[in-house]
Design a protein around this motif. Structure first.
Motif, short mmCIF file in Angstrom:
data_model
loop_
_atom_site.label_atom_id
_atom_site.label_comp_id
_atom_site.label_asym_id
_atom_site.label_seq_id
_atom_site.Cartn_x
_atom_site.Cartn_y
_atom_site.Cartn_z
N ASN A 300 -8.24 90.42 39.37
CA ASN A 300 -7.28 91.47 39.02
C ASN A 300 -6.07 91.49 39.96
N THR A 301 -6.12 90.70 41.04
CA THR A 301 -4.98 90.59 41.95
C THR A 301 -4.08 89.47 41.46
N PRO A 302 -2.85 89.77 41.09
CA PRO A 302 -1.98 88.72 40.53
C PRO A 302 -1.87 87.51 41.45
N GLY A 303 -2.00 86.32 40.87
CA GLY A 303 -1.85 85.09 41.61
C GLY A 303 -3.03 84.71 42.47
N THR A 304 -4.14 85.44 42.37
CA THR A 304 -5.31 85.18 43.20
C THR A 304 -6.51 84.90 42.30
N ALA A 305 -7.20 83.79 42.58
CA ALA A 305 -8.26 83.34 41.68
C ALA A 305 -9.63 83.48 42.32
N SER A 306 -10.58 83.85 41.49
CA SER A 306 -11.99 83.76 41.87
C SER A 306 -12.39 82.30 41.95
N LEU A 307 -11.85 81.48 41.03
CA LEU A 307 -12.12 80.05 41.01
C LEU A 307 -10.90 79.33 40.46
N ASP A 308 -10.37 78.42 41.24
CA ASP A 308 -9.38 77.45 40.76
C ASP A 308 -10.04 76.08 40.75
N PHE A 309 -9.80 75.32 39.68
CA PHE A 309 -10.22 73.93 39.64
C PHE A 309 -8.97 73.08 39.82
N VAL A 310 -8.90 72.38 40.95
CA VAL A 310 -7.72 71.64 41.37
C VAL A 310 -8.10 70.16 41.49
N ILE A 311 -7.22 69.26 41.07
CA ILE A 311 -7.51 67.83 41.21
C ILE A 311 -6.41 67.15 42.02
N PHE A 312 -6.78 66.02 42.61
CA PHE A 312 -5.83 65.17 43.33
C PHE A 312 -5.91 63.79 42.69
N PRO A 313 -5.11 63.59 41.64
CA PRO A 313 -5.22 62.38 40.81
C PRO A 313 -4.31 61.27 41.32
N PRO A 314 -4.38 60.08 40.70
CA PRO A 314 -3.37 59.05 41.00
C PRO A 314 -1.97 59.60 40.74
N ARG A 315 -1.04 59.27 41.65
CA ARG A 315 0.31 59.85 41.54
C ARG A 315 1.25 59.11 42.48
N TRP A 316 2.53 59.33 42.30
CA TRP A 316 3.54 58.78 43.19
C TRP A 316 3.85 59.78 44.30
N MET A 317 4.11 59.26 45.49
CA MET A 317 4.60 60.07 46.60
C MET A 317 5.93 59.46 47.05
N VAL A 318 6.99 60.25 47.00
CA VAL A 318 8.33 59.74 47.32
C VAL A 318 9.06 60.62 48.32
N ALA A 319 8.40 61.63 48.90
CA ALA A 319 9.07 62.59 49.77
C ALA A 319 9.75 61.90 50.95
N GLU A 320 10.98 62.32 51.24
CA GLU A 320 11.76 61.72 52.31
C GLU A 320 11.54 62.47 53.62
N ASN A 321 11.57 61.74 54.73
CA ASN A 321 11.44 62.33 56.06
C ASN A 321 10.29 63.33 56.13
N THR A 322 9.14 62.94 55.58
CA THR A 322 8.04 63.88 55.37
C THR A 322 6.72 63.30 55.82
N PHE A 323 5.92 64.12 56.48
CA PHE A 323 4.52 63.79 56.72
C PHE A 323 3.81 64.00 55.39
N ARG A 324 3.40 62.89 54.76
CA ARG A 324 3.02 62.95 53.35
C ARG A 324 1.61 63.45 53.07
N PRO A 325 0.61 63.21 53.93
CA PRO A 325 -0.71 63.81 53.62
C PRO A 325 -0.64 65.33 53.69
N PRO A 326 -1.67 66.03 53.22
CA PRO A 326 -1.69 67.49 53.35
C PRO A 326 -1.52 67.90 54.81
N TRP A 327 -0.69 68.91 55.03
CA TRP A 327 -0.44 69.37 56.38
C TRP A 327 -1.67 70.11 56.93
N TYR A 328 -1.70 70.26 58.25
CA TYR A 328 -2.76 71.09 58.85
C TYR A 328 -2.52 72.53 58.43
N HIS A 329 -3.60 73.20 58.07
CA HIS A 329 -3.41 74.58 57.64
C HIS A 329 -4.69 75.40 57.76
#
Length: 431
Positions: A300-329
């Motif tokens: 009931n809280t907007p934008g907040t999920a009890s369950l999200d199903f997220v995937i990390f599929p084959p894809r292109w990475m083209v970001a410039e001047n960027t640490f490309r893996p997921p950042w520490y968080h």
């Protein structure tokens, strides 16, 4: 065996295995063709708003009430939230694949609960399970009154025989079976294993696209529902139910998959993850993982999920001047990950197909030391992430591992060592 599917997520579908079995103009006329019975199954409250309402009408040979009484069925591996386990620290956790089963075990018998959150009785949160099976279910069928099942195959294809029809699902695809729908799952080409989210909350739905607009992410047209298929077979059958966290079993004198026609929007469906249209940065910085959300069970809280199903599929990475893996968080959402095949870009060693990891609410995590060093000095040419398919069950509630998972020999007790060689690079005099 050939299959035909109805397409489109959460749309009204209608399908019949015999001509004229589906009544027109009303759902429950006084009499039905072929001597069928009308039966409605509701996955939401009768009065849920039209956009959220899930229900289907089934036209079957016998109504579901034609069955014996339930008797309790002892089991100890399938647990239901709230998970009653010992205290556990907020350490990052990771598991190798669970030991392979040696005995003949079917889908329900091979279910092991790894973690969970919320409370099934109050319809919040979800359970996380690891399934293995090497034999068919035979004359045993099953339904889950506690939650909707999101099944993520990791090894070999499975065949789901359901009240609404048949669906064959391979690694790289997912299967969702609504609460209460009867089914059985059988191996197709050898032993099967994979992951399951047992969703106690709101039925899974497509996330909003926001500024992305009308196209992208998971598109409605790519979700496939089965066409009507039935079995008119008498004999000795059993129906197992999961209800209030316990398993019960009843005898039946006929196969429960006797639906000749159905119409509605609450039915099993499959989705090929390769059809997910991933969005990514074309300028700089690694984007939030929420852009890879396939399905969501909102709170009931907007934008907040009890369950999200997220995937990390084959894809292109083209970001410039960027640490490309997921950042520490550190994240208020808790993250449970699995790897279907290949290599996950933030953990190139130690996280293997069939394995799992858990980073709970506010537990720090990110690339290991080896990945950090490699990504910090990499030449930033366009890069194709090819041999990879990982997923995440993400939740606003803390995820509690079971005692089994905490004691399992598959638990990597040295997992946090992968960060301990991250050294100090600070230099206050650097210009």
């Amino acid at each position: 065996m050939s299959f035909q599917y109805l397409s489109g997520f959460d749309n009204e579908h209608q399908t019949e295995a015999l001509p004229g079995a589906l009544p027109q103009g009303q759902f429950s006329p006084q009499t039905l063709k072929y001597g069928l019975y009308a039966e409605q199954i509701n996955s939401t409250a009768f009065t849920a708003p039209r956009a959220d309402n899930r229900r289907s009408w089934l036209y079957r040979i016998r109504p579901s009430v034609v069955m014996g009484k339930f008797r309790h069925l002892e089991q100890d591996k399938w647990q239901t939230a709230p998970i009653d386990s010992e205290r556990f620290p907020p350490d990052p956790m990771r598991w190798d694949p669970l030991p392979t089963i040696d005995d003949d075990v079917h889908f329900i018998e091979g279910m092991t609960t790894i973690a969970g959150n919320g409370d099934a009785a109050s319809q919040t949160g979800f359970g996380i399970h690891y399934y293995q099976a090497n034999v068919a279910m035979g004359d045993e069928y099953f339904y889950n009154a506690d939650g909707e099942l999101l099944i993520v195959p990791q090894q070999n294809s499975l065949l789901a025989l359901t009240e609404m029809g048949r669906l064959q699902v391979a690694p790289g695809e997912i299967l969702v079976i609504p609460r209460g729908v009867k089914f059985q799952i059988n191996p197709v080409e050898g032993p099967i294993r994979g992951y399951i989210a047992e969703n106690y909350g709101a039925p899974l739905q497509l996330p909003e696209r926001g500024p992305v607009g009308a196209n992208g992410y998971a598109n409605d047209r790519d979700f496939l529902y089965p066409t009507a298929w039935y079995q008119d077979v008498e004999g000795d059958f059993t129906l197992t139910a999961k209800f209030a966290g316990e398993l019960y079993q009843a005898d039946m004198s006929h196969c429960p998959l006797d639906v000749v026609a159905w119409t509605g929007n609450s039915a099993p469906y499959k989705y090929d993850l390769s059809r997910f249209n991933a969005m990514n940065t074309v300028t700089f910085d690694h984007p939030d993982p929420s852009i890879f959300t396939v399905l969501t069970s909102p709170t009931n809280t907007p934008g907040t999920a009890s369950l999200d199903f997220v995937i990390f599929p084959p894809r292109w990475m083209v970001a410039e001047n960027t640490f490309r893996p997921p950042w520490y968080h550190r994240n208020m959402m808790s993250e449970f990950m699995g790897l279907i095949h290949g290599v996950y870009d933030a953990k190139e060693t130690g996280f293997v197909p069939g394995g799992m990891s858990l980073h709970n609410c506010m537990t720090p995590h990110g690339p290991d030391a080896e990945v950090f060093a490699k990504a910090s000095s990499a030449e930033l040419a366009p890069q194709r992430y090819q041999d990879t398919l990982a997923f995440m069950f993400e939740s606003c509630f803390p995820i509690r591992p079971t005692d089994y998972a905490l004691a399992s020999p598959s638990l990597q007790r040295d997992y946090s060592d992968c960060w301990q060689t991250l050294g100090k690079h600070f230099d206050a005099n650097e210009q």
